[in-house]
Write a protein that holds these residues in place. Structure first.
Motif, PDB file in Angstrom:
ATOM      1  N   MET A   1       0.822  -1.291  -0.115  1.00  0.00           N
ATOM      2  CA  MET A   1      -0.053   0.055  -0.045  1.00  0.00           C
ATOM      3  C   MET A   1       0.983   1.275   0.009  1.00  0.00           C
ATOM      4  O   MET A   1       0.927   2.021   0.940  1.00  0.00           O
ATOM      5  N   MET A   2       1.655   1.308  -0.837  1.00  0.00           N
ATOM      6  CA  MET A   2       2.613   2.438  -1.336  1.00  0.00           C
ATOM      7  C   MET A   2       2.636   2.636  -2.715  1.00  0.00           C
ATOM      8  O   MET A   2       2.705   1.814  -3.381  1.00  0.00           O
ATOM      9  N   PRO A   3       3.349   3.920  -3.063  1.00  0.00           N
ATOM     10  CA  PRO A   3       3.351   4.253  -4.604  1.00  0.00           C
ATOM     11  C   PRO A   3       4.628   3.501  -5.171  1.00  0.00           C
ATOM     12  O   PRO A   3       5.519   3.049  -4.393  1.00  0.00           O
ATOM     13  N   LYS A   4       4.415   3.181  -6.449  1.00  0.00           N
ATOM     14  CA  LYS A   4       5.425   2.269  -7.030  1.00  0.00           C
ATOM     15  C   LYS A   4       6.725   3.125  -7.144  1.00  0.00           C
ATOM     16  O   LYS A   4       7.851   2.261  -6.991  1.00  0.00           O
ATOM     17  N   THR A   5       6.666   4.409  -7.027  1.00  0.00           N
ATOM     18  CA  THR A   5       8.041   5.006  -7.148  1.00  0.00           C
ATOM     19  C   THR A   5       8.715   5.019  -5.816  1.00  0.00           C
ATOM     20  O   THR A   5       9.956   5.080  -5.741  1.00  0.00           O
ATOM     21  N   THR A   6       8.044   4.849  -4.753  1.00  0.00           N
ATOM     22  CA  THR A   6       8.517   4.859  -3.486  1.00  0.00           C
ATOM     23  C   THR A   6       9.171   3.249  -3.341  1.00  0.00           C
ATOM     24  O   THR A   6      10.259   3.052  -2.829  1.00  0.00           O
ATOM     25  N   VAL A   7       8.403   2.144  -3.961  1.00  0.00           N
ATOM     26  CA  VAL A   7       9.219   0.892  -3.737  1.00  0.00           C
ATOM     27  C   VAL A   7      10.455   1.011  -4.883  1.00  0.00           C
ATOM     28  O   VAL A   7      11.413   0.446  -4.419  1.00  0.00           O
ATOM     29  N   SER A   8      10.319   1.501  -5.806  1.00  0.00           N
ATOM     30  CA  SER A   8      11.668   1.499  -6.799  1.00  0.00           C
ATOM     31  C   SER A   8      12.664   2.248  -6.078  1.00  0.00           C
ATOM     32  O   SER A   8      14.096   1.782  -6.195  1.00  0.00           O
ATOM     33  N   ALA A   9      12.443   3.416  -5.348  1.00  0.00           N
ATOM     34  CA  ALA A   9      13.546   4.169  -4.868  1.00  0.00           C
ATOM     35  C   ALA A   9      13.967   3.349  -3.834  1.00  0.00           C
ATOM     36  O   ALA A   9      15.351   3.632  -3.493  1.00  0.00           O
TER      37      ALA A   9
END
Length: 300
Positions: free
Chosen positions: A27-35
């Protein structure tokens, strides 16, 4: 996000093989996961994933880190569980999958009690009777009844559910009440086709130290408990079922117990989860609460 948080993200991506799916589960943005993964790769000085348009796959360094990270987070969550249970609130999101009838008949009516004890837990209750992939679907644990075939999961036995033989009054008026298992050949059963059961029309019983089993006639076969009970209520045949599932029907007289001296063997019920060491405080709280909830319906 601290390093422990980045390791949690890394484990989730590794297990589901997708940044998008991991972001949905966490439940977090994909950009946060990628970063988080990029920063972790920078800190480790190693590439952790092979990335393609459809899937991400662990490198050899990533596989090594995954094993170490699981052990590390297991220790962290064990410590958190210890001190949360002693000194602070138990909180967070817990996703549990249970058989639909257990959800409806047992868990849902008792949830007010659960939340009175653990008001800070956010429970996602999935109710299904199918085989699921806990990791791919982001499920923390599942409750299953009967034989267990997935050896990759850790099993926490909770007891053995008491079973019962049942029929409707209308059926018994038409076909008579069987007094012995030998008389079952003159009766119909409702077929129940599930992978964990012996067979759709197989009737089994435990009488003293003796175990018996025979295949009986059926006119209808179903693949879920709701229709199984419905067919029995409609007078279409006898059935064997956990007592908790029909106790209300027994109480109001819409079903009757038959052959109490030859009840089916009790069915094991267990809580399954992916990793032995990842037992959060909220998981332990739910496991203890549910174990207490089902105790009256289990054999002693």
């Amino acid at each position: 996000m601290d390093k422990i948080g980045r390791l949690r993200v890394f484990i989730q991506v590794a297990e589901v093989g997708s940044f998008i799916r991991a972001s949905q589960i966490l439940m977090m943005p994909k950009t946060t996961v990628s970063a988080a993964i990029q920063q972790l790769e920078h800190e480790m000085g190693a590439r952790l994933f092979h990335r393609t348009t459809r899937r991400v796959q662990l490198t050899s360094d990533g596989e090594l880190l995954l094993e170490k990270a699981r052990n590390l987070l297991g220790d962290v969550e064990e410590l958190e569980s210890l001190f949360h249970r002693q000194n602070g609130p138990i909180d967070g999101r817990l996703t549990v999958d249970v058989p639909s009838r257990i959800a409806r008949r047992m868990i849902v009516p008792a949830l007010p009690d659960f939340f009175s004890q653990y008001p800070d837990i956010q429970l996602f209750l999935s109710a299904s009777d199918r085989s699921i992939d806990l990791i791919q679907e982001g499920i923390d644990c599942v409750v299953r009844v009967g034989s267990l075939s997935d050896s990759s999961l850790v099993s926490q036995p909770l007891g053995r559910l008491s079973m019962i033989n049942c029929a409707s009054p209308a059926y018994l008026q038409r076909y008579g009440v069987p007094d012995t298992t030998a008389q079952l050949d003159d009766h119909w059963v409702v077929g129940y086709a599930q992978p964990t059961l012996v067979g759709a029309d197989t009737w089994s019983w435990q009488q003293g130290d003796q175990y018996g089993e025979k295949t009986l006639r059926s006119r209808v076969t179903v693949n879920n408990a709701e229709n199984y009970i419905g067919c029995c209520l409609a007078g279409l045949g006898l059935m064997q079922i956990p007592r908790f599932d029909v106790q209300h029907h027994l109480d109001n007289g819409s079903l009757c117990e038959i052959l109490p001296q030859a009840r089916p063997p009790a069915m094991g019920i267990a809580l399954l989860y992916p990793h032995r060491r990842q037992r959060s405080a909220r998981f332990i709280a739910f496991a203890e609460w549910f174990s207490h909830l089902i105790k009256p319906f289990c054999e002693t």
